[in-house]
Write an enzyme that holds these catalytic residues in place. Structure first.
Site, PDB file in Angstrom:
ATOM      1  N   GLY A 163       0.527  -0.951  -0.053  1.00 47.16           N
ATOM      2  CA  GLY A 163      -0.003   0.133  -0.080  1.00 47.16           C
ATOM      3  C   GLY A 163       0.843   1.138  -0.183  1.00 47.16           C
ATOM      4  O   GLY A 163       0.119   1.923  -0.749  1.00 47.16           O
ATOM      5  N   ALA A 164       2.153   0.727   1.158  1.00 51.34           N
ATOM      6  CA  ALA A 164       2.773   2.280   1.108  1.00 51.34           C
ATOM      7  C   ALA A 164       4.179   2.019   1.303  1.00 51.34           C
ATOM      8  O   ALA A 164       4.364   0.667   2.199  1.00 51.34           O
ATOM      9  CB  ALA A 164       2.419   3.662   1.557  1.00 51.34           C
ATOM     10  N   MET A 165       5.191   2.973   1.360  1.00 47.83           N
ATOM     11  CA  MET A 165       6.279   2.271   1.931  1.00 47.83           C
ATOM     12  C   MET A 165       6.511   3.686   2.830  1.00 47.83           C
ATOM     13  O   MET A 165       7.267   4.759   1.934  1.00 47.83           O
ATOM     14  CB  MET A 165       7.816   1.536   1.387  1.00 47.83           C
ATOM     15  CG  MET A 165       8.546   1.566   1.978  1.00 47.83           C
ATOM     16  SD  MET A 165       8.319  -0.022   3.112  1.00 47.83           S
ATOM     17  CE  MET A 165      10.662   0.377   4.040  1.00 47.83           C
ATOM     18  N   GLU A 166       7.582   3.262   4.063  1.00 49.57           N
ATOM     19  CA  GLU A 166       7.995   4.097   4.870  1.00 49.57           C
ATOM     20  C   GLU A 166       9.424   4.783   5.172  1.00 49.57           C
ATOM     21  O   GLU A 166       9.271   5.685   6.089  1.00 49.57           O
ATOM     22  CB  GLU A 166       7.438   3.811   6.708  1.00 49.57           C
ATOM     23  CG  GLU A 166       8.973   3.141   6.769  1.00 49.57           C
ATOM     24  CD  GLU A 166       7.769   1.645   6.951  1.00 49.57           C
ATOM     25  OE1 GLU A 166       8.299   0.526   7.500  1.00 49.57           O
ATOM     26  OE2 GLU A 166       6.876   1.279   6.028  1.00 49.57           O
ATOM     27  N   ASN A 167       9.283   4.530   3.450  1.00 52.16           N
ATOM     28  CA  ASN A 167      11.104   4.891   3.051  1.00 52.16           C
ATOM     29  C   ASN A 167      11.311   6.911   4.142  1.00 52.16           C
ATOM     30  O   ASN A 167      11.154   7.382   3.811  1.00 52.16           O
ATOM     31  CB  ASN A 167      11.962   4.925   2.037  1.00 52.16           C
ATOM     32  CG  ASN A 167      11.278   4.140   1.300  1.00 52.16           C
ATOM     33  OD1 ASN A 167      11.756   2.713   1.625  1.00 52.16           O
ATOM     34  ND2 ASN A 167      10.146   4.249   0.222  1.00 52.16           N
TER      35      ASN A 167
ATOM     36  N   GLU B 131       5.596  -2.280  12.844  1.00 49.00           N
ATOM     37  CA  GLU B 131       4.403  -2.588  11.764  1.00 49.00           C
ATOM     38  C   GLU B 131       3.197  -1.899  12.708  1.00 49.00           C
ATOM     39  O   GLU B 131       2.194  -1.835  13.018  1.00 49.00           O
ATOM     40  CB  GLU B 131       4.237  -3.676  11.259  1.00 49.00           C
ATOM     41  CG  GLU B 131       4.530  -3.465  10.576  1.00 49.00           C
ATOM     42  CD  GLU B 131       4.711  -2.866   9.324  1.00 49.00           C
ATOM     43  OE1 GLU B 131       3.945  -1.890   9.399  1.00 49.00           O
ATOM     44  OE2 GLU B 131       5.955  -1.985   8.276  1.00 49.00           O
TER      45      GLU B 131
ATOM     46  N   HIS C 180       0.218   5.837   9.729  1.00 45.29           N
ATOM     47  CA  HIS C 180       0.374   4.683   9.306  1.00 45.29           C
ATOM     48  C   HIS C 180       2.126   5.148   8.488  1.00 45.29           C
ATOM     49  O   HIS C 180       2.951   5.018   9.825  1.00 45.29           O
ATOM     50  CB  HIS C 180       0.379   3.980   8.189  1.00 45.29           C
ATOM     51  CG  HIS C 180       1.189   2.390   8.816  1.00 45.29           C
ATOM     52  ND1 HIS C 180       0.147   1.465   9.627  1.00 45.29           N
ATOM     53  CD2 HIS C 180       2.383   2.100   8.629  1.00 45.29           C
ATOM     54  CE1 HIS C 180       1.125   0.281   9.633  1.00 45.29           C
ATOM     55  NE2 HIS C 180       2.402   0.348   9.090  1.00 45.29           N
ATOM     56  N   GLU C 181       2.297   4.969   7.763  1.00 47.48           N
ATOM     57  CA  GLU C 181       3.497   5.739   7.048  1.00 47.48           C
ATOM     58  C   GLU C 181       4.324   6.913   8.101  1.00 47.48           C
ATOM     59  O   GLU C 181       5.438   6.525   8.251  1.00 47.48           O
ATOM     60  CB  GLU C 181       3.812   5.708   5.420  1.00 47.48           C
ATOM     61  CG  GLU C 181       2.895   5.161   4.908  1.00 47.48           C
ATOM     62  CD  GLU C 181       3.172   3.691   4.931  1.00 47.48           C
ATOM     63  OE1 GLU C 181       4.409   3.451   5.389  1.00 47.48           O
ATOM     64  OE2 GLU C 181       2.795   2.064   4.701  1.00 47.48           O
TER      65      GLU C 181
ATOM     66  N   HIS D 250       6.144   5.615  11.195  1.00 48.93           N
ATOM     67  CA  HIS D 250       6.863   5.149  10.724  1.00 48.93           C
ATOM     68  C   HIS D 250       7.895   5.948  11.135  1.00 48.93           C
ATOM     69  O   HIS D 250       9.445   5.469  11.026  1.00 48.93           O
ATOM     70  CB  HIS D 250       7.308   4.227  10.038  1.00 48.93           C
ATOM     71  CG  HIS D 250       6.160   2.991   9.767  1.00 48.93           C
ATOM     72  ND1 HIS D 250       6.591   1.932  10.474  1.00 48.93           N
ATOM     73  CD2 HIS D 250       5.488   2.252   8.960  1.00 48.93           C
ATOM     74  CE1 HIS D 250       5.966   0.781  10.659  1.00 48.93           C
ATOM     75  NE2 HIS D 250       5.174   1.466   9.697  1.00 48.93           N
TER      76      HIS D 250
END
Length: 950
Positions: A341-345, A400, A377-378, A381
């Site tokens: 869905g997404a990535m918290e880079n 998570e 959410h991201e 993080h």
């Protein structure tokens, strides 16, 4: 998340990259990057070693030995692809680069172990801090270790610093892992307007596909990144651009973008994009904040909502965590192709378009909620996961689970009118309890030795990690009080910033805050029962005697585990506004006055479902609760009305109570208009549909559902007929439920309305269907229609430029009852020009949910498994969800035999990240077979009895 070794692609890379680009790229790197190699010529590595179970003298497991610690990387990458093609463009997806890693030796060793995967290492060199070369031999191990090993002629000395330099070549594929290529069309055009971009997805173990590195979360370092790319593109990474300039390489002009060094961080959080994208930016902030997307999306203001809400949430978290956002900028980018869905880079969050782009009048309420939830959410993080990172993947739930838990606070801040906190139980607790009630579940915290391979790590990205992790943290926060919990979090984040931690470190900081208020609570003693044990308890209360006991709740067998939990319980009684609290630490039965109810008084435990457990009562208390629902259901909190239904159905499946008692909890719904109880009932009745929609039970069941939903449908009918929606957030969801249930259970008014609205769209080319209602209207109209309706919807799907609209149509296309159309649709899932790779698994699962398509989808997956697992198994796109989806309806001995044969045909060790899902599918099927055999007649008679007078 990780992908296997593909021989054909490797050969292609070797032929194309080595023969065409090797010579020029090496010269380019030497000139452009000004690498000082004249004095100490690099050594050329030998060819790869053949695959062996393990290299000679490796670490004792698949972990890096830890005797070398990276401190900084200098990474140069050059991407050769063109974002636009012309008749004379020679497109290539190759990349090359060099990496210099500065590391410290902690223990004398003659070996260097790092990670490298699918890269052609062309040169390497090891030097000490004085610049003297340390000679050695390099080997790439083509197994699950992905080790790059250098055997040195002389030892590296403890407490000394060294430098490891490599040049390398690779290729970007469309596998959505590592550095990959994405293709999209501009303004919804045809193949002539194809555009290309490069993006990355490193989590969990794919940074090694981009450059050689110490690819473990605890191996944090500073990264100094430079990207060389085409002049008409923009390069983004984790840090701000420090400088950029134009240079000439092989008679072509290139743009060089050099970024500021990052903060100390893990490899899996690195990110790069190269694209023609445009940004929406906000001024007057301490840091730079931009949202990037396709230019047409930014021009149409589709990024504006996400931009505004992201800033609100970011500022809220700064206050919540007591630490300012740690970086000088935050970019977020909407990618046409993305596996998760997404990535918290850190500093560059990547999203699917559906998780970031919003268009008023096109996107629905659920689209809007999804966007804010994913952002919350991201962004969480950026502190919890990025600033403080778990030491190893066995504690992934700490990252998570926390981000999931805190995201509800973030959403509540951004959209206070939604009442999002009430939906936690529906979205997180109830769904994960289904998985966690299987014997094939797993604890939140596994042992480090149990998580070794990339497949082991990928398996952990499941609902236990995300949703159960969030649920137990929510329970802990409620038990300790939110004030203590928040203070403990602040202390924990400050203590471990830019470092790594284990879950016990969080417990110790929470304990420190408790000790300040002289609490007798021992956090670690309570929480180890929830993190180190799989499953959860069912609490059985006898309100006559006051006896209470706990048992491990499993759906289809008696527990063989001697588990005992420390269970915080809150109870309320009819006629009293006071809540009573208890911590049940023994199996029991134990007798306590607080669990007694007198006369006709009822008792309700787990008020507002803050606890992660189910509750069973003596028959008399169940009867009193059902009577209360029938007479005045509002005397029971709305969340607990949903809980009573969910607990009853699951207790019945596990044989704690009769199935008829569970069904009786739904009878009052004819007078209920709240979303949470209805949604809980529909989720549980969905199990009955899956078990019986191919049998004679289904007719009486549909008649019952028509009767129960009639008042709800009429309640929302004035809105539906006028294509409007009620004001309340959850009311809007319940309007969708009313239409969906009414239409699917053959309420003629509903079916006629759906077909009429869809036909008007077909005839007028103007879609007047409210965004909230599109999915259910589309689905029911296509189910009632034929080829003409399906082909129209397919054309609308192909032409749609908004990802959320495409998703609604993609789902609705699975609703047709025409077998041949569904078979054709299944074939489309293997054609990325029709169904994007990231959407293939969910599309197959949509078809499997359709009773007409279920067997078609299962046959399709079996026949195509080798291809699907190879081509579609990369990134965070775990194939476990595919196995789960296509077998959900299995309830016969024949289907169980097919599952076992499927496992046998491919070998137990060949399913990778889908291994646990296959085990759970077999366990679930066995339970379904038994349940249907034992309950079919009873259920049939109950539905017939309840619909006799219709």
């Amino acid at each position: 998340m990780s992908k296997g070794v593909y021989v054909s692609k490797a050969l292609a890379v070797s032929i194309i990259v080595v023969t065409v680009l090797a010579v020029s790229s090496i010269i380019t790197m030497l000139v452009v990057y000004n690498i000082q190699i004249e004095k100490n010529p690099p050594q050329r590595p030998p060819t790869n070693s053949p695959t062996t179970p393990f290299p000679t003298g490796p670490p004792p497991n698949l972990r890096l030995p830890g005797d070398l610690v990276p401190e900084k990387y200098n990474v140069y990458l050059q991407t050769y692809f063109y974002t636009r093609l012309s008749n004379v463009t020679n497109q290539t997806f190759a990349f090359n680069g060099n990496a210099t890693v500065y590391f410290k030796c902690l223990k004398t060793t003659k070996k260097i172990f790092m990670h490298s995967k699918d890269l052609n290492i062309t040169l390497f060199r090891v030097t000490d801090e004085n610049g003297d070369v340390v000679a050695g031999r390099l080997t790439l191990w083509d197994d699950e270790s992905n080790f790059l090993e250098v055997e040195l002629e002389s030892a590296l000395k403890a407490n000394k610093n060294y430098i490891f330099f490599t040049t390398f070549e690779g290729e970007m594929f469309d596998d959505l892992a590592g550095l990959y290529i994405s293709k999209y069309t501009e303004n919804g055009g045809n193949y002539l307007t194809f555009r290309y971009l490069a993006a990355s997805q490193m989590q969990p173990t794919d940074a090694r596909k981009v450059f050689p590195c110490f690819d473990e979360p605890a191996m944090k370092a500073i990264f100094d990144i430079t990207i060389i790319h085409r002049r008409d593109t923009t390069a983004l990474s984790n840090a701000k651009t420090k400088e950029s300039w134009v240079t000439t390489i092989d008679d072509e002009q290139w743009l060089v973008t050099h970024f500021y060094p990052t903060r100390k961080m893990s490899t899996y959080l690195l990110a790069f994009t190269v694209s023609e994208f445009k940004e929406e930016k906000s001024d007057n902030l301490v840091y730079t904040f931009k949202t990037w997307a396709r230019p047409e999306a930014v021009d149409a203001n589709h990024t504006k909502y996400a931009q505004e809400k992201s800033i609100e949430i970011l500022m809220f978290y700064e206050e919540e965590f007591g630490i300012p956002y740690p970086l000088s900028k935050l970019d977020q980018i909407a990618l046409p192709d993305f596996s998760a869905g997404a990535m918290e880079n850190w500093g560059l969050i990547t999203y699917r378009e559906t998780a970031l782009l919003y268009e008023e009048g096109v996107s629905s309420t659920s689209n809007k909620e999804w966007i804010v939830t994913v952002i919350a959410h991201e962004v969480a993080h950026q502190w919890f996961g990025n600033l403080v990172t778990m030491k190893w993947w066995n504690d992934l739930w700490l990252n998570e689970g926390f981000a999931t838990y805190i995201s509800y606070k973030g959403v509540n801040k951004a959209e206070a009118s939604w009442g999002i906190n009430d939906l936690f139980v529906l979205h997180e607790t109830q769904p994960v309890m289904q998985v966690d009630s299987l014997a094939s579940s797993h604890p939140l915290s596994s042992g480090e030795k149990d998580v070794q391979t990339p497949s082991d790590i990928t398996e952990l990205f499941d609902s236990i990690t995300y949703s159960k992790g969030a649920a137990v943290l929510r329970m802990l926060s409620d038990y300790l009080t939110e004030t203590v919990f928040q203070k403990g979090l602040k202390s924990y984040l400050k203590a471990y910033e830019y470092s790594n931690a284990e879950y016990k470190d969080l417990w110790s900081h929470l304990q420190m805050e408790l000790d300040k208020v002289n609490s007798e609570i021992r956090v670690e003693e309570v929480m180890k029962t929830w993190t180190q044990q799989m499953g959860y308890p069912v609490i059985t209360i006898n309100t006559t005697s006051g006896e209470v006991l706990q048992q491990h709740f499993l759906l289809n067998q008696t527990s063989h585990y001697n588990f005992t939990w420390q269970v915080p319980i809150k109870v309320m009684k009819s006629g009293s506004s006071t809540l009573e609290a208890d911590l049940l630490t023994r199996k029991g039965p134990v007798q306590k006055v607080m669990y007694q109810a007198s006369g006709n008084q009822w008792l309700l435990a787990n008020v507002n479902c803050t606890g992660y457990f189910r509750v069973n009562y003596n028959p008399q208390n169940w009867e009193r609760l059902l009577k209360q629902l029938e007479s005045n259901h509002k005397n029971i909190p709305v969340i607990n009305r949903g809980q009573l239904i969910d607990d009853a159905f699951n207790l019945a499946r596990a044989k704690y109570i009769n199935t008829t008692l569970a069904l009786n909890t739904t009878k009052y719904l004819r007078n209920e208009t709240e979303y949470i109880p209805w949604e809980s009932a529909l989720e549980n009745l969905d199990y009955f549909i899956l078990m019986f929609d191919r049998s004679e039970v289904y007719g009486p069941m549909k008649a019952y559902m028509r009767k129960q939903v009639y008042n709800l449908y009429k309640y929302f009918e004035p809105y539906t007929m006028n294509m409007t929606v009620p004001q309340g957030h959850t009311e809007q969801y319940n309007q969708i439920n009313a239409i969906s249930v009414a239409c699917s259970n053959d309420l003629e008014d509903c079916k006629e309305t759906a077909s009429k609205l869809f036909r008007e769209w077909m005839n007028n080319a103007s879609n007047k269907i409210h965004p909230n209602l599109k999915s259910t209207i589309y689905c029911n109209a296509i189910a009632a229609g034929g080829e003409e309706e399906w082909d129209f919807a397919w054309q609308m799907y192909m032409n749609a430029t908004i990802a959320s609209e495409k998703d609604k149509l993609r789902y609705a296309l699975s609703c047709t009852e025409n077998v041949w159309i569904l078979n054709r649709y299944l074939s489309y899932t293997l054609d990325p020009s029709k169904i994007r790779k990231m959407d293939s698994v969910s599309t197959i699962n949509y078809i499997a949910r359709n009773v007409v398509g279920q067997s078609l989808a299962w046959d399709f997956v079996r026949s195509q498994w080798s291809y699907i697992s190879q081509e579609y198994g990369g990134g965070i796109m775990s194939l476990g969800s595919l196995i789960d989806g296509v077998t959900e309806r299995f309830s016969t001995v024949f289907e169980l035999q097919q599952l076992r044969q499927f496992q046998k045909d491919h070998g137990e060790g060949s399913f990778g990240s889908a291994t646990r899902a296959l085990q759970q599918a077999m366990e679930r099927t066995e339970a379904n077979i038994k349940w249907v055999q034992e309950n079919k007649q009873t259920v049939l008679e109950w539905f017939r009895r309840e619909t006799t007078n219709l």
